[in-house]
Design a protein around this motif. Structure first.
Motif, short mmCIF file in Angstrom:
data_model
loop_
_atom_site.label_atom_id
_atom_site.label_comp_id
_atom_site.label_asym_id
_atom_site.label_seq_id
_atom_site.Cartn_x
_atom_site.Cartn_y
_atom_site.Cartn_z
N ALA A 61 144.55 -62.69 26.90
CA ALA A 61 143.76 -62.29 25.73
C ALA A 61 143.55 -63.48 24.79
CB ALA A 61 144.46 -61.14 25.00
N VAL A 62 144.61 -64.25 24.53
CA VAL A 62 144.48 -65.32 23.54
C VAL A 62 143.58 -66.46 24.03
CG1 VAL A 62 146.62 -64.77 22.32
CG2 VAL A 62 146.70 -66.34 24.26
N ASP A 63 143.67 -66.80 25.31
CA ASP A 63 142.79 -67.86 25.84
C ASP A 63 141.33 -67.40 25.82
OD1 ASP A 63 144.51 -70.21 26.91
OD2 ASP A 63 145.57 -68.44 27.59
N ILE A 65 139.83 -65.10 23.76
CA ILE A 65 139.20 -65.04 22.43
C ILE A 65 139.07 -66.43 21.81
CG2 ILE A 65 139.90 -62.64 22.04
CD1 ILE A 65 141.93 -63.74 19.98
N ARG A 66 140.04 -67.29 22.05
CA ARG A 66 139.95 -68.63 21.48
C ARG A 66 138.76 -69.39 22.06
NH1 ARG A 66 144.24 -70.83 23.53
NH2 ARG A 66 143.05 -71.89 25.15
N SER A 82 145.48 -67.13 32.17
CA SER A 82 146.56 -67.89 31.54
C SER A 82 146.48 -69.38 31.86
CB SER A 82 147.90 -67.32 31.99
OG SER A 82 147.94 -67.22 33.41
N GLU A 83 145.70 -69.75 32.87
CA GLU A 83 145.48 -71.16 33.20
C GLU A 83 144.13 -71.62 32.65
OE1 GLU A 83 147.66 -72.91 35.46
OE2 GLU A 83 148.93 -71.22 36.04
N ASN A 84 143.53 -70.79 31.82
CA ASN A 84 142.26 -71.08 31.14
C ASN A 84 141.08 -71.19 32.10
OD1 ASN A 84 140.98 -71.22 28.66
ND2 ASN A 84 140.99 -73.45 28.62
#
Lengths: 212, 242
Positions: A61-63, A65-66, A82-84
């Motif tokens: 989620a954080v990658d 939205i960022r 999680s690895e973008n």
């Protein structure tokens, strides 16, 4: 952003109705499109995505939205791992906004959010924990249960830093459609939440469709 | 809310570094932005069962907040309180932006290897977390949404995110009172949305104190019915341990 799909349900290669409180597990191949359909309206579809070949890489989620610079998900959103890496892109959305900050209900969070005696009420994390334990071949455990997308949920963030749970903006027949950029394992808990007014205390089925 | 004014321990972590330790229940971790402009990425786990971790969504939705400040509690995924924020000089800390990774750091600030820069090389938050997690037998599967102390990210009505520069000043302080034993993993790598032209490298001073006993009138404990219930869950967890 409202964007209609050109795909026709009768051409789908896969269709399955998922009752409230059940889990859904399926690998969607790169290039395939998956649609989650809100059959009766304002039903939260709590969804996790994993790299089908290496579930250590999963939706983040954080990658997400960022990298898109916005806290909501809609058509055009690229869902990141999680690895973008880009896992899927939302290619159609008739709802307009989906939440990825509110997380999933759990027996434990039901005790804090609603009442201590709610701990035995069925919750999304129960469904996921059953899913990973019933599918040992996936090699997944509670360790793999992370922050999810709540399709069809509306959780507005205010400019002064508040977080509100607004009435749903979904309705019967609204859907979200995602095109896979890698082979992904889709794991949905069709939310059984009975304590939240957003679904009128009545969790309802969803349908999942896939086009090859 | 401290039992004594003198810290039990005082330490300085350079900018762009990582470290970890176990905080014991009943102690306060004081974070001080020594020079202004620091960012402290943090993760938390239960040392008795590291599957219990800091949970960003539960922390935010239980307290109907997008930001973290004094009065808030930091919740685990098991409905318990890892730590209470008993002091905050800034009023806004971020927990939704994740952490910087190697690609982001290289694209924004260039690559600076250990070979050329020794301990001034450019570390990133993602690798820093993994480095510390490995010391407890943890790894990528244990990474989760982290805290970003001293950093502010706000949103507009459409959900667009904006990083606020110059949010934190020299001496800005946050006190975390631990309500459970907690593995604290932290780094001082830049916030992933920081657009400074040079790699931001700002140290963190941290101090440890003994906490005063938590009363029934404790501001964090009574800040919301949700927090009160999370304290009740935590008390139940501790009941058999005393």
């Amino acid at each position: 952003m409202i964007k209609q799909s050109i795909l026709k349900p009768e051409n789908a290669s896969f269709r399955e109705t998922v009752p409230a409180g059940e889990y859904f597990l399926k690998i969607v191949k790169a290039g395939e499109t998956v649609r989650i359909l809100d059959l009766e309206g304002n039903q939260a579809a709590d969804t996790l995505f994993y790299n089908a070949h290496n579930p250590t890489e999963r939706y983040s989620a954080v990658d997400t939205i960022r990298e898109q610079g916005n806290v909501y998900l809609t058509a055009g959103s690229k869902l990141r791992s999680s690895e973008n890496n880009v896992m899927l892109e939302i290619t159609a959305d008739t709802c307009g906004r989906h939440d990825t900050l509110g997380g999933a209900c759990a027996a434990e969070s039901n005790t804090t959010r609603y009442a201590l005696e709610k701990k035995c009420m069925h919750a999304c994390r129960d469904s996921w924990l059953v899913a990973v334990t019933e599918h040992e071949e996936l090699g997944m455990t509670k360790r793999d249960i992370t922050h999810n997308i709540n399709f069809f949920m509306n959780v507005p963030v205010t400019s002064d830093g508040g977080l509100t749970f607004a009435d749903g903006i979904s309705d019967a027949g609204k859907y979200v459609e995602l095109k896979a950029e890698m082979d992904v394992l889709v794991m949905i808990s069709n939310c059984p939440q009975l304590n939240n007014p957003c679904n009128a205390y009545n969790p309802t089925p969803i349908e999942v469709l896939v086009w090859s | 809310m401290l039992q004594s004014a003198a810290p039990l321990y005082d330490d300085l972590i350079p900018g762009g570094s990582h470290w970890s330790f176990v905080m014991r229940r009943g102690h306060v971790l004081r974070l001080i932005d020594e020079t202004g402009g620091t960012n402290v990425g943090m993760l938390m786990y239960n040392p008795e069962n590291p599957l219990e971790r800091y949970n960003m969504p539960d922390t935010l939705k239980n307290q109907h907040t997008f930001l973290l400040t004094s009065g808030h509690v930091l919740l685990s995924d098991m409905g318990r309180v890892f730590a209470s924020i008993i002091r905050d000089d800034l009023g806004w800390h971020d927990t939704v932006s994740g952490t910087c990774n190697a690609d982001l750091v290289e694209q924004r600030w260039g690559q600076k290897t250990y070979q050329e820069a020794h301990n001034h090389y450019h570390r990133n938050g993602f690798s820093s977390f993994l480095n510390e997690l490995a010391k407890y037998g943890l790894g990528k599967k244990d990474l989760t949404a982290n805290l970003n102390w001293f950093s502010k990210v706000k949103t507009d009505d459409d959900g667009n995110m904006a990083y606020v520069s110059d949010h934190s000043h020299a001496g800005a302080t946050v006190d975390l009172r631990f309500e459970m034993d907690t593995i604290v993993v932290l780094h001082t790598c830049p916030h992933p949305l920081n657009t400074a032209s040079d790699y931001p490298s700002h140290p963190l001073r941290y101090q440890l104190f003994k906490a005063a006993p938590v009363t029934d009138a404790d501001p964090c404990k009574i800040s919301s019915p949700e927090a009160t219930r999370a304290f009740a869950n935590t008390a139940l967890y501790h009941m058999m341990q005393s």
